[in-house]
Design a protein around this motif. Sequence first.
Motif, PDB file in Angstrom:
ATOM      1  N   SER A  50       5.875 -90.671  -7.534  1.00  0.00           N
ATOM      2  CA  SER A  50       5.575 -89.291  -8.146  1.00  0.00           C
ATOM      3  C   SER A  50       6.339 -88.964  -9.335  1.00  0.00           C
ATOM      4  N   GLY A  51       7.094 -90.138  -9.940  1.00  0.00           N
ATOM      5  CA  GLY A  51       7.652 -89.737 -10.881  1.00  0.00           C
ATOM      6  C   GLY A  51       9.102 -89.317 -10.929  1.00  0.00           C
ATOM      7  N   ASN A 179       5.170 -83.851 -13.349  1.00  0.00           N
ATOM      8  CA  ASN A 179       4.348 -83.179 -14.423  1.00  0.00           C
ATOM      9  C   ASN A 179       3.249 -84.047 -15.040  1.00  0.00           C
ATOM     10  N   HIS A 180       3.483 -85.236 -15.192  1.00  0.00           N
ATOM     11  CA  HIS A 180       2.432 -86.382 -15.672  1.00  0.00           C
ATOM     12  C   HIS A 180       1.275 -86.187 -14.931  1.00  0.00           C
ATOM     13  N   GLU A 181       1.334 -86.340 -13.609  1.00  0.00           N
ATOM     14  CA  GLU A 181       0.229 -86.320 -12.538  1.00  0.00           C
ATOM     15  C   GLU A 181      -0.643 -85.066 -12.730  1.00  0.00           C
ATOM     16  N   ILE A 182      -0.056 -83.828 -12.794  1.00  0.00           N
ATOM     17  CA  ILE A 182      -0.731 -82.366 -12.857  1.00  0.00           C
ATOM     18  C   ILE A 182      -1.298 -82.406 -14.008  1.00  0.00           C
ATOM     19  N   ILE A 183      -0.727 -83.072 -15.336  1.00  0.00           N
ATOM     20  CA  ILE A 183      -1.505 -82.732 -16.545  1.00  0.00           C
ATOM     21  C   ILE A 183      -2.800 -83.680 -16.549  1.00  0.00           C
ATOM     22  N   VAL A 184      -2.605 -84.967 -15.937  1.00  0.00           N
ATOM     23  CA  VAL A 184      -3.912 -85.754 -16.095  1.00  0.00           C
ATOM     24  C   VAL A 184      -4.733 -85.041 -15.115  1.00  0.00           C
ATOM     25  N   ARG A 221       8.113 -78.825 -14.820  1.00  0.00           N
ATOM     26  CA  ARG A 221       9.316 -79.059 -14.168  1.00  0.00           C
ATOM     27  C   ARG A 221      10.359 -79.820 -14.944  1.00  0.00           C
ATOM     28  N   SER A 222      11.500 -79.676 -14.998  1.00  0.00           N
ATOM     29  CA  SER A 222      12.584 -80.278 -15.598  1.00  0.00           C
ATOM     30  C   SER A 222      12.596 -81.882 -15.040  1.00  0.00           C
ATOM     31  N   GLU A 223      12.638 -82.821 -16.024  1.00  0.00           N
ATOM     32  CA  GLU A 223      12.567 -84.232 -15.515  1.00  0.00           C
ATOM     33  C   GLU A 223      14.149 -84.742 -16.037  1.00  0.00           C
ATOM     34  N   ASP A 224      15.026 -83.918 -15.978  1.00  0.00           N
ATOM     35  CA  ASP A 224      16.334 -84.351 -16.264  1.00  0.00           C
ATOM     36  C   ASP A 224      17.117 -84.888 -14.967  1.00  0.00           C
ATOM     37  N   PHE A 225      17.295 -86.039 -14.789  1.00  0.00           N
ATOM     38  CA  PHE A 225      17.689 -86.430 -13.722  1.00  0.00           C
ATOM     39  C   PHE A 225      19.198 -86.503 -13.396  1.00  0.00           C
ATOM     40  N   HIS A 226      19.714 -85.924 -14.133  1.00  0.00           N
ATOM     41  CA  HIS A 226      21.349 -85.665 -14.483  1.00  0.00           C
ATOM     42  C   HIS A 226      21.605 -84.385 -13.480  1.00  0.00           C
ATOM     43  N   VAL A 227      22.379 -84.510 -12.457  1.00  0.00           N
ATOM     44  CA  VAL A 227      22.582 -83.150 -11.649  1.00  0.00           C
ATOM     45  C   VAL A 227      23.905 -82.539 -12.264  1.00  0.00           C
ATOM     46  N   ASP A 228      23.613 -81.006 -12.157  1.00  0.00           N
ATOM     47  CA  ASP A 228      24.802 -80.248 -12.726  1.00  0.00           C
ATOM     48  C   ASP A 228      25.089 -79.469 -11.600  1.00  0.00           C
ATOM     49  N   GLN A 229      26.231 -80.107 -10.961  1.00  0.00           N
ATOM     50  CA  GLN A 229      26.475 -79.235  -9.720  1.00  0.00           C
ATOM     51  C   GLN A 229      27.044 -77.704 -10.006  1.00  0.00           C
ATOM     52  N   GLY A 230      27.689 -77.590 -11.211  1.00  0.00           N
ATOM     53  CA  GLY A 230      28.023 -76.110 -11.305  1.00  0.00           C
ATOM     54  C   GLY A 230      26.785 -75.117 -11.389  1.00  0.00           C
ATOM     55  N   ARG A 231      25.774 -75.800 -12.209  1.00  0.00           N
ATOM     56  CA  ARG A 231      24.513 -74.925 -12.169  1.00  0.00           C
ATOM     57  C   ARG A 231      23.774 -74.918 -10.745  1.00  0.00           C
ATOM     58  N   LEU A 258      12.590 -72.935  -7.701  1.00  0.00           N
ATOM     59  CA  LEU A 258      11.738 -74.156  -6.912  1.00  0.00           C
ATOM     60  C   LEU A 258      10.824 -74.833  -7.652  1.00  0.00           C
ATOM     61  N   CYS A 259      10.276 -74.246  -8.887  1.00  0.00           N
ATOM     62  CA  CYS A 259       9.112 -74.568  -9.843  1.00  0.00           C
ATOM     63  C   CYS A 259       9.564 -75.316 -11.188  1.00  0.00           C
ATOM     64  N   SER A 260      11.048 -75.007 -11.314  1.00  0.00           N
ATOM     65  CA  SER A 260      11.436 -75.536 -12.715  1.00  0.00           C
ATOM     66  C   SER A 260      12.595 -76.252 -12.465  1.00  0.00           C
ATOM     67  N   ARG A 261      13.273 -76.599 -11.500  1.00  0.00           N
ATOM     68  CA  ARG A 261      14.348 -77.454 -11.585  1.00  0.00           C
ATOM     69  C   ARG A 261      13.855 -78.955 -10.948  1.00  0.00           C
ATOM     70  N   SER A 262      14.636 -79.876 -11.505  1.00  0.00           N
ATOM     71  CA  SER A 262      14.205 -81.173 -11.214  1.00  0.00           C
ATOM     72  C   SER A 262      14.701 -81.470  -9.739  1.00  0.00           C
ATOM     73  N   PHE A 263      13.737 -82.517  -9.146  1.00  0.00           N
ATOM     74  CA  PHE A 263      13.835 -82.669  -7.634  1.00  0.00           C
ATOM     75  C   PHE A 263      15.300 -83.037  -7.246  1.00  0.00           C
ATOM     76  N   PRO A 264      15.832 -84.030  -7.903  1.00  0.00           N
ATOM     77  CA  PRO A 264      17.515 -84.325  -7.753  1.00  0.00           C
ATOM     78  C   PRO A 264      18.400 -82.940  -8.048  1.00  0.00           C
ATOM     79  N   GLN A 265      17.967 -82.215  -8.813  1.00  0.00           N
ATOM     80  CA  GLN A 265      18.860 -80.589  -9.052  1.00  0.00           C
ATOM     81  C   GLN A 265      18.538 -79.891  -7.833  1.00  0.00           C
TER      82      GLN A 265
END
Length: 379
Positions: A50-51, A179-184, A221-231, A258-265
Amino acid sequence: MNPYQGQPRYLHNIGFNNAAPQSFGNPMPMPGLPTMGYPAPQPGYPNTGSGYPQAGGYPNQGQQSKPTVVPVNPFDPREDAAVLRKAMKGFGTDEKAIIQVLTRRSNEQRLRIAFEFKTLYGKDLISDLKSETSGKFEDLIVALMTPLPQFYAKELHDATAGIGTDEDVLIEVMCTMSNHEIIVIKQAYTAIYGTLLEDDLRGDTSGNFKRLMTSLSMGNRSEDFHVDQGRAREDARSLLQAGELRLGTDESVFNAVLCSRSFPQLAAIFQEYQFLTGHDIDDAIKSEFSGDLEKALRAIVKVVRNKPLFFAERLHKSMKGLGTNDRQLIRIMVTRCEVDLGDIADMFQSKYGESLQSWIEGDCSGHYKKCLLGLLGLY
């Protein structure tokens, strides 16, 4: 009306990118043909198809997901076209040959076979297959021969067209796509129906569920896979203040997070919510929301934590009780077989104590059953 009629849809240059199939060693895709693949996984995360990496409790974290259908290599589309032609020529049909070819090739490879079939014999493969099959077996074969973006587009269109809306289909597709799948899918939708997916979703839904579907249809949706624990801690507090700590619920906060944060976040946010409250975010959503919005938000939570379990439950629901929701069964088997159907089958066995194979065998029959088992790698 058949949206594919008179149009060589298998040649439409709309498709998911080819990162995933190439990882299985298939040859370079033919230029101009849509491809099955999904965005490549980020380093250090499993390929979930799913990316997004599966976060928080994914059973195979750190491992590749388990597809049950992979591109065959070496691959000779002309030879496969000849096998299919022979299976349908003359009196009678060799359904076994059809099943064995189509369930052992990737979506991209099936489309290339169709291209070669028309080149060699001057006939449309899908039309020939439809004339030789019937019922649910025909529906499954046509689904297998449809480029995935167009297949998803048709499922979404049919869920909103006519009287009533099938919100379960909207939730299953929109809450699980990258994101990619939705756009396509949006591109395919407009190419087939001449309207915007977002407009049709908005026109057929209402209230906060409409807002959620609109947000998801942006594919942003954000695709930044770095998790910001403070945020994550801040977002958990925001969700708590928007729900359990106030009279009434501020749905817009849940929608935004729930619609904008990356899945790891999101996985980190749900963990922080548990720390703050002592109970699960899923319980909070159940108490604060109802109806389709509740189902959609809970689906996002489940997909973040364990996508194969989400689809295992959907498959179970499609077959339990009297009658079978064949459309749901076909959709999940066809769209997940090259991604994580092996993981889904494992989760099915784990949750229900019976195999997915045994449920299909008990609920389906004939060539339809054999073709479904073929997608599981069991025929």
